[in-house]
Scaffold this active site. Sequence first.
Site, PDB file in Angstrom:
ATOM      1  N   VAL A   1      -9.157   1.576   4.984  1.00 54.54           N
ATOM      2  CA  VAL A   1      -9.271   2.605   6.006  1.00 54.54           C
ATOM      3  C   VAL A   1      -9.445   1.959   7.376  1.00 54.54           C
ATOM      4  CG1 VAL A   1     -11.785   2.784   5.658  1.00 54.54           C
ATOM      5  CG2 VAL A   1     -10.527   4.729   6.638  1.00 54.54           C
TER       6      VAL A   1
ATOM      7  N   THR B   1       1.801   2.117  10.187  1.00 51.43           N
ATOM      8  CA  THR B   1       0.621   2.291  11.026  1.00 51.43           C
ATOM      9  C   THR B   1       0.443   1.050  11.889  1.00 51.43           C
ATOM     10  OG1 THR B   1      -1.675   3.075  11.058  1.00 51.43           O
ATOM     11  CG2 THR B   1      -1.128   1.344   9.473  1.00 51.43           C
TER      12      THR B   1
ATOM     13  N   ARG C   1       0.849  -1.200   0.000  1.00 56.36           N
ATOM     14  CA  ARG C   1       0.000   0.000   0.000  1.00 56.36           C
ATOM     15  C   ARG C   1       0.878   1.240   0.000  1.00 56.36           C
ATOM     16  NH1 ARG C   1       0.781   2.292   4.842  1.00 56.36           N
ATOM     17  NH2 ARG C   1       1.037   0.988   6.695  1.00 56.36           N
TER      18      ARG C   1
ATOM     19  N   CYS D   1       2.385   7.086  10.634  1.00 54.98           N
ATOM     20  CA  CYS D   1       2.399   7.642   9.279  1.00 54.98           C
ATOM     21  C   CYS D   1       3.647   8.479   9.013  1.00 54.98           C
ATOM     22  CB  CYS D   1       1.144   8.461   9.013  1.00 54.98           C
ATOM     23  SG  CYS D   1      -0.365   7.483   9.239  1.00 54.98           S
TER      24      CYS D   1
ATOM     25  N   GLY E   1       1.891   5.007   1.718  1.00 49.57           N
ATOM     26  CA  GLY E   1       2.013   5.507   3.080  1.00 49.57           C
ATOM     27  C   GLY E   1       3.159   4.917   3.864  1.00 49.57           C
TER      28      GLY E   1
ATOM     29  N   ALA F   1      -6.865   6.224   9.847  1.00 47.97           N
ATOM     30  CA  ALA F   1      -5.757   6.135   8.893  1.00 47.97           C
ATOM     31  C   ALA F   1      -6.265   5.586   7.570  1.00 47.97           C
ATOM     32  CB  ALA F   1      -4.648   5.239   9.444  1.00 47.97           C
ATOM     33  N   LEU F   2      -5.558   5.936   6.496  1.00 47.09           N
ATOM     34  CA  LEU F   2      -5.958   5.551   5.153  1.00 47.09           C
ATOM     35  C   LEU F   2      -4.730   5.146   4.363  1.00 47.09           C
ATOM     36  CD1 LEU F   2      -8.138   5.548   2.888  1.00 47.09           C
ATOM     37  CD2 LEU F   2      -7.596   7.953   2.521  1.00 47.09           C
TER      38      LEU F   2
END
Length: 225
Positions: free
Chosen positions: A167, A81, A76, A184, A78, A152-153
């Site tokens: 999400v 997390t 992903r 993040c 980012g 968070a996304l």
Amino acid sequence: MQNSTSTSTTPIILQRGIEPYQQTYDAMRSFTDARDANTPNEFWIVEHPPVFTLGLGADQSHVLAAHDIPVVQTDRGGEVTYHGPGQVVIYLMMDLRRSHAQARLFAREFVFKIEQAVIDTLAHYGLAGERKEGAPGIYVCTGPWNGAKIAALGLKVRGNGCTYHGVSLNVDMNLAPFSWINPCGYAGLATVDMKTLGVQAALADVQQRLAQNLQDLLSVTHETP
């Protein structure tokens, strides 16, 4: 002049229960590998045992102290997390080509709608959330926890417009693991959950509320001549 009719394709909501992160991650990739133009879009609701996950661009040094919690590299976007019990996680198995011919150009709007679904969910429980420019996710915007991150996304959008990951929204968690990372990639970023903000809500209720809001915003309408 011809009249047109519109039909809506609503993503299917699947409840996967409590599931190890790696199992879900492998399933997301397999589902996306196998899907075709007729595969229904799906939302996967899941709750994970404790895990830290790293995005493609993540710096391993942002994991300050793992404390025996697994650290999983993902594909992903980012940074790092944390997922754990008491957190709503919804993965979005979508084909963006159904919404926009140039799927990658639609990705920004897609993110905006996901964030709006979180904001709408928080508002239902009397909480105010907001976006921050350049910092994906949703943040508290009032009271003593102003500026703290509550959702968070992180997404993967393949070249063919198909998405996975999704999400997470903190409901009633042990927040300590967030202090063991730079969430993040931001050192010292405060992270909060709904319970700390005074909301007593069952996880299942918040799961369904967020899933419904995502459905409302991400259902695809087709125009037929």
